[in-house]
Write an enzyme that holds these catalytic residues in place. Structure first.
Site, PDB file in Angstrom:
ATOM      1  N   GLY A  23       9.736  -0.467   4.724  1.00 33.24           N
ATOM      2  CA  GLY A  23       9.697   0.596   3.728  1.00 33.24           C
ATOM      3  C   GLY A  23       8.472   1.471   3.770  1.00 33.24           C
ATOM      4  O   GLY A  23       8.332   2.382   2.955  1.00 33.24           O
ATOM      5  N   GLY A  24       7.524   1.194   4.677  1.00 35.07           N
ATOM      6  CA  GLY A  24       6.296   1.973   4.720  1.00 35.07           C
ATOM      7  C   GLY A  24       5.247   1.496   3.735  1.00 35.07           C
ATOM      8  O   GLY A  24       4.249   2.182   3.505  1.00 35.07           O
ATOM      9  N   LYS A  35       0.848  -1.190   0.000  1.00 32.31           N
ATOM     10  CA  LYS A  35       0.000   0.000   0.000  1.00 32.31           C
ATOM     11  C   LYS A  35       0.881   1.236   0.000  1.00 32.31           C
ATOM     12  O   LYS A  35       2.052   1.218   0.385  1.00 32.31           O
ATOM     13  CB  LYS A  35      -0.943   0.012   1.210  1.00 32.31           C
ATOM     14  CG  LYS A  35      -0.241  -0.019   2.588  1.00 32.31           C
ATOM     15  CD  LYS A  35       0.280   1.309   3.086  1.00 32.31           C
ATOM     16  CE  LYS A  35       0.940   1.174   4.466  1.00 32.31           C
ATOM     17  NZ  LYS A  35       1.688   2.410   4.860  1.00 32.31           N
ATOM     18  N   ASP A  44      -1.919  -1.330  10.550  1.00 30.73           N
ATOM     19  CA  ASP A  44      -2.129  -1.382   9.101  1.00 30.73           C
ATOM     20  C   ASP A  44      -2.821  -2.661   8.642  1.00 30.73           C
ATOM     21  O   ASP A  44      -3.257  -2.744   7.483  1.00 30.73           O
ATOM     22  CB  ASP A  44      -0.801  -1.254   8.355  1.00 30.73           C
ATOM     23  CG  ASP A  44      -0.306   0.186   8.269  1.00 30.73           C
ATOM     24  OD1 ASP A  44      -1.108   1.094   8.541  1.00 30.73           O
ATOM     25  OD2 ASP A  44       0.867   0.391   7.936  1.00 30.73           O
ATOM     26  N   SER A 100       2.239  -6.319   7.479  1.00 29.84           N
ATOM     27  CA  SER A 100       0.806  -6.265   7.784  1.00 29.84           C
ATOM     28  C   SER A 100      -0.013  -6.969   6.716  1.00 29.84           C
ATOM     29  O   SER A 100      -0.979  -7.677   7.008  1.00 29.84           O
ATOM     30  CB  SER A 100       0.357  -4.802   7.902  1.00 29.84           C
ATOM     31  OG  SER A 100       0.994  -4.160   8.989  1.00 29.84           O
ATOM     32  N   SER A 101       0.368  -6.775   5.455  1.00 32.26           N
ATOM     33  CA  SER A 101      -0.342  -7.425   4.363  1.00 32.26           C
ATOM     34  C   SER A 101      -0.150  -8.940   4.406  1.00 32.26           C
ATOM     35  O   SER A 101      -1.093  -9.706   4.152  1.00 32.26           O
ATOM     36  CB  SER A 101       0.143  -6.863   3.023  1.00 32.26           C
ATOM     37  OG  SER A 101      -0.616  -7.374   1.952  1.00 32.26           O
ATOM     38  N   GLY A 114       3.708  -1.508   4.107  1.00 32.27           N
ATOM     39  CA  GLY A 114       2.785  -2.396   4.805  1.00 32.27           C
ATOM     40  C   GLY A 114       2.989  -3.868   4.531  1.00 32.27           C
ATOM     41  O   GLY A 114       2.067  -4.665   4.719  1.00 32.27           O
ATOM     42  N   GLY A 115       4.193  -4.267   4.127  1.00 32.63           N
ATOM     43  CA  GLY A 115       4.410  -5.654   3.735  1.00 32.63           C
ATOM     44  C   GLY A 115       4.086  -6.666   4.811  1.00 32.63           C
ATOM     45  O   GLY A 115       3.339  -7.620   4.568  1.00 32.63           O
TER      46      GLY A 115
END
Length: 289
Positions: free
Chosen positions: A101-102, A15, A140, A107-108, A104-105
């Site tokens: 990296g921001g 995201k 997230d 969390s996804s 959301g890896g």
């Protein structure tokens, strides 16, 4: 015991935060100390892949370099504990999204495990129930279970679907680890931004309130963002950072323009071109009402 090779792999898309405003800090309740946010989440087609296979013996096992403490394993164990499911799972993870990296890896990845095991274990939890579980893993996680581009408020868990137009993104990934806690704890961070009235959301609205702190602490992020800004056409979407960093991005209406700028990327910089999605790739397959 070694886990046999996986045949079933499921996407865990990244995201972008098209803007991120810090409105204040919660003073009471179980989330006291956490920040009140307003953001727009845009799903992109760049994704990790999670291997998932049901086990009859109830064990949760993970194959890969990220160890037993990763969010995939935590998500599976949380779902099993919360529902009393008797089955288990073999899990594996192929990382494509930059760690920290921001995008959301992690969390996804966790959301994909919850979504898929909800289906494979025949639990039939509603989306809202999965989102409540996901929030216990990270702020997230709910947006990936929501499965749509969204306006996020609260700590990011209050979500309202947004229809966003087609877009392509050039995402640069500075090779620096960023501490989210460190950025949010920065004494210079302003915590009084006024919320935008949304919808409608217009491309380019707002800013990332975390950006100034990250640029000051991490010159590599500042260098990458400056490179994007210098090459973006006037009047276009102003490149910015996503989340608490380290990735930065620019938006384009046409893939050709994103690809053209990507080809100019210096050898020392890393990045990729991604398409904005309308919804999560598993939205129709795994969405329970």
């Amino acid at each position: 015991m070694e886990i046999a090779p996986f045949r079933e792999w499921y996407p865990a898309p990244g995201k972008l935060n098209l803007f991120l405003h810090v409105l204040g800090r919660r003073l009471e309740g179980p989330t006291a100390g956490m920040h009140e946010l307003q953001t727009v989440f845009r799903l992109i087609d760049r994704s990790d892949r999670v291997g998932i296979r049901v086990r009859a013996d109830g064990e949760i096992r993970f194959a890969g370099e990220f160890g037993e403490a990763n969010l995939c394993v935590r998500a599976a164990r949380l779902l099993k504990t919360a529902t009393g499911a008797r089955q288990g799972a073999d899990l594996a993870l192929e990382k494509t999204l930059p760690v920290g990296g921001g995008l959301g890896g992690g969390s996804s990845d966790a959301a994909t495990v919850l979504w898929v095991l909800n289906r494979l274990w025949n639990l039939h939890l509603a989306t809202g129930e999965l989102m409540e579980l996901g929030l216990r893993l990270g702020a997230d996680v709910p947006v990936f279970l929501f499965g749509r581009n969204a306006l996020g408020e609260g700590v990011g868990e209050r979500l309202k679907a947004l229809d966003l137009g087609p877009a392509w993104y050039l995402v640069l990934a500075p090779q620096v680890p960023v501490s989210t806690k460190e950025i949010f704890s920065d004494a210079s961070l302003t915590r009084d931004t006024k919320p935008l009235k949304i919808p409608p959301f217009l491309s380019g609205q707002g800013r990332n309130d975390l950006e100034a702190s990250a640029l000051r602490r991490y010159p590599e992020i500042a260098e990458h963002l400056a490179w994007l800004k210098e090459r973006s056409p006037r009047g276009s979407f102003l490149p910015r950072m996503t989340g608490s960093g380290s990735c930065v991005f620019a938006e384009f209406a046409r893939r050709e323009d994103a690809d053209a700028l990507y080809k100019e990327l210096p050898a020392a910089m890393r990045g990729f071109v991604a398409r904005g999605l309308e919804h999560h790739p598993l939205h129709d397959w795994a969405h329970f009402q």
